[in-house]
Design an enzyme around this catalytic site. Structure first.
Site, PDB file in Angstrom:
ATOM      1  N   HIS A 132      42.098  85.395  36.189  1.00 43.78           N
ATOM      2  CA  HIS A 132      41.727  85.255  37.497  1.00 43.78           C
ATOM      3  C   HIS A 132      40.189  84.919  37.545  1.00 43.78           C
ATOM      4  CE1 HIS A 132      39.975  89.666  38.275  1.00 43.78           C
ATOM      5  NE2 HIS A 132      38.816  88.532  38.949  1.00 43.78           N
ATOM      6  N   ASP A 187      47.137  89.049  34.433  1.00 43.43           N
ATOM      7  CA  ASP A 187      45.692  88.512  35.209  1.00 43.43           C
ATOM      8  C   ASP A 187      44.923  88.684  33.652  1.00 43.43           C
ATOM      9  OD1 ASP A 187      43.308  88.340  35.964  1.00 43.43           O
ATOM     10  OD2 ASP A 187      42.950  89.969  37.306  1.00 43.43           O
ATOM     11  N   GLY A 238      31.984  90.524  39.429  1.00 47.70           N
ATOM     12  CA  GLY A 238      31.466  90.690  38.332  1.00 47.70           C
ATOM     13  C   GLY A 238      31.641  91.482  37.443  1.00 47.70           C
ATOM     14  N   SER A 297      34.230  92.140  36.431  1.00 49.82           N
ATOM     15  CA  SER A 297      37.023  90.810  36.009  1.00 49.82           C
ATOM     16  C   SER A 297      35.936  90.756  34.938  1.00 49.82           C
ATOM     17  CB  SER A 297      36.232  89.916  36.823  1.00 49.82           C
ATOM     18  OG  SER A 297      36.386  90.644  38.559  1.00 49.82           O
ATOM     19  N   SER A 348      40.586  93.871  36.354  1.00 54.69           N
ATOM     20  CA  SER A 348      41.171  93.160  36.857  1.00 54.69           C
ATOM     21  C   SER A 348      41.149  93.192  38.616  1.00 54.69           C
ATOM     22  CB  SER A 348      43.106  93.392  37.348  1.00 54.69           C
ATOM     23  OG  SER A 348      43.510  93.171  38.248  1.00 54.69           O
TER      24      SER A 348
END
Length: 363
Positions: free
Chosen positions: A208, A237, A317, A319, A334
């Site tokens: 993502h 993801d 941030g 992720s 995720s």
């Protein structure tokens, strides 16, 4: 990411991903006949990684009808396997696990998950099998209210003892914005793990975070160092970025204390496993795996399946950042709810799935 090249070399730490020798006296189980010829079963003391491998092996042998999941008991360092009959229990004991007879098989719990997917798919919800309670735990964030809450409550109620409903503070969302910071345009995420594909250096991050063809740098507004060659989200993801410049890309995770944790391979998550996450917003935090094969409804049609559910906190941030146990890569950050002040629920994409999809390897 590239800060890793400035970290001192460290020897690999024998921890979560390493198999350990049997420790202490083994626990024994005996059959009802207490004769000298009685068969005895040793419960093996295992690392979390070894327990995960044993769980996968037993799951394949027993099938969904004979087992109902497994979890790692961190206190005794043993694998507990849920079964529905004594025949399956004997197979578990022979393999070195602890057998626990429960009410619902994995097939029944998967049926409950399918009911939830069909009747209760809505933004702000997630569900995952919890082998400790032998139920599907359904979690609703703070955005689920009114008619949606009533509908969800009724669906869970009809599932009876196979499911339970819980609330989570905050709202489920992908942690966009994300060890080390990586940047594209005005967005920031975190590097997951450096990998090798077709003999060339790449790294994994969250799908993502960006789309195929996006350019990534290691500083805000800096020159691009890599190109995202594939991105999978929703559904999965994870994403793969190819380094376009010569870099030192060690198999290590930034611990944000001047040191790095060397990563030598990947491991499957096991419920009960202690894990650590590194990300560019909140740096290093730890917690425990609480569920596997989790489905999360982030909203706007963004549904991701097959995730690892944990108690590790994270914030926007983080992720794509690294989830690891000892020297083994476990997941990519995720999304979830809450923050690193009040806590929350966080979900991770299994690294093993991403590596298999891309034909890549650690180191």
């Amino acid at each position: 990411m590239l800060k890793h090249r400035r970290m001192p070399k460290r020897s690999a730490v024998i921890a979560g991903g390493a198999v350990v020798a049997l420790l202490g006296a083994a626990v024994t189980f005996q059959t009802a006949n207490a004769s000298d010829d009685v068969r005895q079963f040793e419960v093996k003391v295992l690392s979390a990684d070894a327990a995960g491998k044993l769980a996968s092996s037993l799951d394949a042998r027993l099938g969904d009808a004979g087992t109902a999941g497994a979890y790692y008991d961190t206190g005794s360092r043993t694998l507990v396997v849920n079964v529905v009959d004594e025949s399956a229990a004997d197979m578990v004991r022979e393999a070195g696990g602890k057998a626990r007879v429960v009410e619902h098989s994995l097939a029944e719990l998967k049926g409950a998950r399918q009911t939830l997917k069909t009747r209760a798919t809505m933004p702000g919800t997630s569900w995952a099998v919890d082998p400790v309670t032998n139920k599907v735990v359904v979690t609703a964030d703070s955005t689920v209210k009114g008619a949606s809450w009533e509908k969800l409550t009724q669906v869970v109620k009809r599932l009876g003892s196979k499911a339970e409903l819980k609330r989570s503070a905050g709202a489920f969302r992908p942690f966009v914005a994300g060890g080390d910071a990586i940047h594209t345009g005005g967005g920031r995420c975190s590097l997951g793990f450096n990998v090798v594909k077709d003999g060339e250096p790449h790294f994994l991050t969250a799908g993502h975070c960006g789309g195929t063809g996006s350019q990534w740098s290691d500083t805000q507004g800096g020159p691009a160092i890599g190109t995202m060659v594939d991105s999978q989200f929703p559904g999965n993801d994870f994403a793969l970025v190819r380094y376009d410049v010569n870099v030192d890309a060690p198999s290590a995770v930034n611990l944000y204390n001047g040191n790095g944790q060397e990563i030598v391979g990947a491991a499957e998550a096991t419920v009960g496993m202690r894990v650590i996450r590194s990300g560019s917003t909140t740096q290093v935090h730890d917690g425990q795996v609480t569920g596997l094969d989790a489905t999360v409804n982030y909203g706007n049609g963004q549904i991701v399946e097959g995730l690892i559910q944990t108690t590790v906190c994270a914030e926007p941030g983080d992720s794509g950042g690294s989830l690891f146990s000892g020297n083994a890569a476990v997941g990519l950050t995720s999304g979830g709810s809450g923050d690193c002040t009040s806590g929350g629920t966080t979900f991770f994409q299994p690294v093993t799935e991403a590596l298999e999809a891309y034909g890549a390897r650690i180191g």
